[in-house]
Design a protein around this motif. Structure first.
Motif, PDB file in Angstrom:
ATOM      1  N   PHE A 215     -16.564 -16.390  -9.063  1.00  9.82           N
ATOM      2  CA  PHE A 215     -15.759 -15.227  -8.692  1.00  9.82           C
ATOM      3  C   PHE A 215     -16.373 -13.910  -9.145  1.00  9.82           C
ATOM      4  O   PHE A 215     -16.397 -12.931  -8.397  1.00  9.82           O
ATOM      5  CB  PHE A 215     -14.337 -15.377  -9.252  1.00  9.82           C
ATOM      6  N   HIS A 216     -16.869 -13.847 -10.371  1.00  8.60           N
ATOM      7  CA  HIS A 216     -17.350 -12.575 -10.902  1.00  8.60           C
ATOM      8  C   HIS A 216     -18.866 -12.412 -10.849  1.00  8.60           C
ATOM      9  O   HIS A 216     -19.394 -11.393 -11.291  1.00  8.60           O
ATOM     10  CB  HIS A 216     -16.858 -12.382 -12.348  1.00  8.60           C
ATOM     11  N   ASN A 217     -19.569 -13.404 -10.309  1.00  7.91           N
ATOM     12  CA  ASN A 217     -21.019 -13.280 -10.159  1.00  7.91           C
ATOM     13  C   ASN A 217     -21.320 -12.435  -8.922  1.00  7.91           C
ATOM     14  O   ASN A 217     -20.901 -12.756  -7.815  1.00  7.91           O
ATOM     15  CB  ASN A 217     -21.647 -14.672 -10.019  1.00  7.91           C
ATOM     16  N   LYS A 218     -22.070 -11.351  -9.098  1.00 11.53           N
ATOM     17  CA  LYS A 218     -22.298 -10.386  -8.015  1.00 11.53           C
ATOM     18  C   LYS A 218     -23.070 -10.971  -6.834  1.00 11.53           C
ATOM     19  O   LYS A 218     -22.925 -10.510  -5.704  1.00 11.53           O
ATOM     20  CB  LYS A 218     -23.035  -9.163  -8.559  1.00 11.53           C
ATOM     21  N   ASP A 219     -23.894 -11.974  -7.078  1.00  9.07           N
ATOM     22  CA  ASP A 219     -24.750 -12.509  -6.023  1.00  9.07           C
ATOM     23  C   ASP A 219     -24.113 -13.637  -5.214  1.00  9.07           C
ATOM     24  O   ASP A 219     -24.597 -13.972  -4.131  1.00  9.07           O
ATOM     25  CB  ASP A 219     -26.062 -13.030  -6.631  1.00  9.07           C
ATOM     26  N   VAL A 220     -23.058 -14.222  -5.728  1.00 10.24           N
ATOM     27  CA  VAL A 220     -22.503 -15.432  -5.121  1.00 10.24           C
ATOM     28  C   VAL A 220     -21.901 -15.214  -3.727  1.00 10.24           C
ATOM     29  O   VAL A 220     -22.163 -16.014  -2.818  1.00 10.24           O
ATOM     30  CB  VAL A 220     -21.474 -16.084  -6.068  1.00 10.24           C
ATOM     31  N   PRO A 221     -21.068 -14.181  -3.490  1.00 11.21           N
ATOM     32  CA  PRO A 221     -20.460 -14.045  -2.155  1.00 11.21           C
ATOM     33  C   PRO A 221     -21.482 -14.043  -1.020  1.00 11.21           C
ATOM     34  O   PRO A 221     -21.300 -14.741  -0.016  1.00 11.21           O
ATOM     35  CB  PRO A 221     -19.712 -12.708  -2.252  1.00 11.21           C
ATOM     36  N   ALA A 222     -22.553 -13.274  -1.173  1.00  7.45           N
ATOM     37  CA  ALA A 222     -23.572 -13.199  -0.123  1.00  7.45           C
ATOM     38  C   ALA A 222     -24.273 -14.541   0.059  1.00  7.45           C
ATOM     39  O   ALA A 222     -24.566 -14.955   1.193  1.00  7.45           O
ATOM     40  CB  ALA A 222     -24.593 -12.116  -0.462  1.00  7.45           C
ATOM     41  N   ARG A 223     -24.522 -15.241  -1.030  1.00  7.21           N
ATOM     42  CA  ARG A 223     -25.216 -16.527  -0.948  1.00  7.21           C
ATOM     43  C   ARG A 223     -24.344 -17.585  -0.273  1.00  7.21           C
ATOM     44  O   ARG A 223     -24.838 -18.408   0.508  1.00  7.21           O
ATOM     45  CB  ARG A 223     -25.626 -16.980  -2.350  1.00  7.21           C
ATOM     46  N   ILE A 224     -23.044 -17.566  -0.573  1.00  2.13           N
ATOM     47  CA  ILE A 224     -22.139 -18.525   0.059  1.00  2.13           C
ATOM     48  C   ILE A 224     -21.998 -18.221   1.549  1.00  2.13           C
ATOM     49  O   ILE A 224     -21.979 -19.126   2.382  1.00  2.13           O
ATOM     50  CB  ILE A 224     -20.766 -18.524  -0.638  1.00  2.13           C
ATOM     51  N   LYS A 225     -21.941 -16.952   1.897  1.00  2.42           N
ATOM     52  CA  LYS A 225     -21.859 -16.585   3.306  1.00  2.42           C
ATOM     53  C   LYS A 225     -23.112 -17.040   4.047  1.00  2.42           C
ATOM     54  O   LYS A 225     -23.038 -17.501   5.197  1.00  2.42           O
ATOM     55  CB  LYS A 225     -21.681 -15.080   3.456  1.00  2.42           C
ATOM     56  N   GLN A 226     -24.247 -16.915   3.387  1.00  5.78           N
ATOM     57  CA  GLN A 226     -25.499 -17.360   4.002  1.00  5.78           C
ATOM     58  C   GLN A 226     -25.481 -18.877   4.224  1.00  5.78           C
ATOM     59  O   GLN A 226     -25.992 -19.376   5.227  1.00  5.78           O
ATOM     60  CB  GLN A 226     -26.682 -16.968   3.117  1.00  5.78           C
ATOM     61  N   LEU A 227     -24.868 -19.581   3.287  1.00  3.48           N
ATOM     62  CA  LEU A 227     -24.765 -21.043   3.415  1.00  3.48           C
ATOM     63  C   LEU A 227     -23.828 -21.418   4.550  1.00  3.48           C
ATOM     64  O   LEU A 227     -24.139 -22.275   5.380  1.00  3.48           O
ATOM     65  CB  LEU A 227     -24.269 -21.642   2.095  1.00  3.48           C
TER      66      LEU A 227
END
Length: 217
Positions: free
Chosen positions: A18-30
């Motif tokens: 939730f609070h990791n800045k890079d995770v949302p973009a990486r999950i969307k890419q997945l």
């Protein structure tokens, strides 16, 4: 993510996403159609829980600073202000929910993010799980009788095949008793952040200093 057939739903979780800045973009890419489930609770209690978890991993607990010392900047001259709160401490930063959710909403539409009330997940687990089932497109099958309350930890246990499955030893630890004035400062600090979060999700959770005090005794 593990391989799964079309008729399966794979669920993966981590409190750090939730609070990791890079995770949302990486999950969307997945997978841009990924469904996100976010469990939130009173950020004051969440900070105490975070501290308790960290303390449990310390070999020499007596040498670890108290929650009060970690949560407040005691050198701050303006001790009557919420600025005395140590907002740089990770346990506090994670509880500023609207800042983290804003990043997720830059990558996922609101209808792909389901917010679970962490407090009701404890008091009314079946109702909260039913909402998750609907969000995932599943037929709700979980019932109140599928849960029972652990008499020691006061958290729900799952009843399956006639047996109760409760939280393990590393979960549901007893929280330290925190000074009421510190709880109040934290509640005052989080109040505007909570309101911003509630506005963002168009919902309101009833978090209060009184509830904070009752949960830690």
């Amino acid at each position: 993510m593990p391989l799964a057939s079309p008729d399966k739903i794979v669920i993966e979780k981590s409190p750090a996403y939730f609070h990791n800045k890079d995770v949302p973009a990486r999950i969307k890419q997945l997978n841009p159609k990924m469904k996100i489930i976010l469990v939130v609770r009173d950020p004051v209690i969440r900070a105490i829980s975070d501290y308790t978890q960290t303390l449990s991993k310390r070999k020499y607990k007596v040498l670890h600073p108290s929650f009060e010392k970690m949560a407040l900047n005691w050198s701050n001259a303006d001790a009557t202000s919420t600025s005395i709160v140590n907002s740089h401490w990770g346990a506090i930063k994670v509880g500023i929910y609207h800042k983290h959710l804003k990043r997720w909403l830059q990558h996922f539409p609101p209808d792909q993010i389901h917010i679970v009330d962490g407090e009701k997940l404890i008091t009314s687990p079946a109702a909260e799980v039913n909402q998750v089932e609907k969000f995932l497109g599943l037929k709700p099958v979980v019932k109140p009788e599928d849960f029972a309350i652990d008499p020691h930890k006061h958290f729900p246990c799952v009843r399956a095949k006639g047996e109760l499955h409760c939280l393990g030893a590393t979960k549901g630890r007893k929280h330290p008793k925190v000074q009421v004035k510190v709880l109040q400062k934290l509640a005052d600090f989080f109040e505007p952040h909570n309101l911003e979060f509630f506005k963002m999700i168009n919902r309101k959770f009833y978090w209060s200093p009184e509830r904070n005090v009752s949960l830690i005794h």
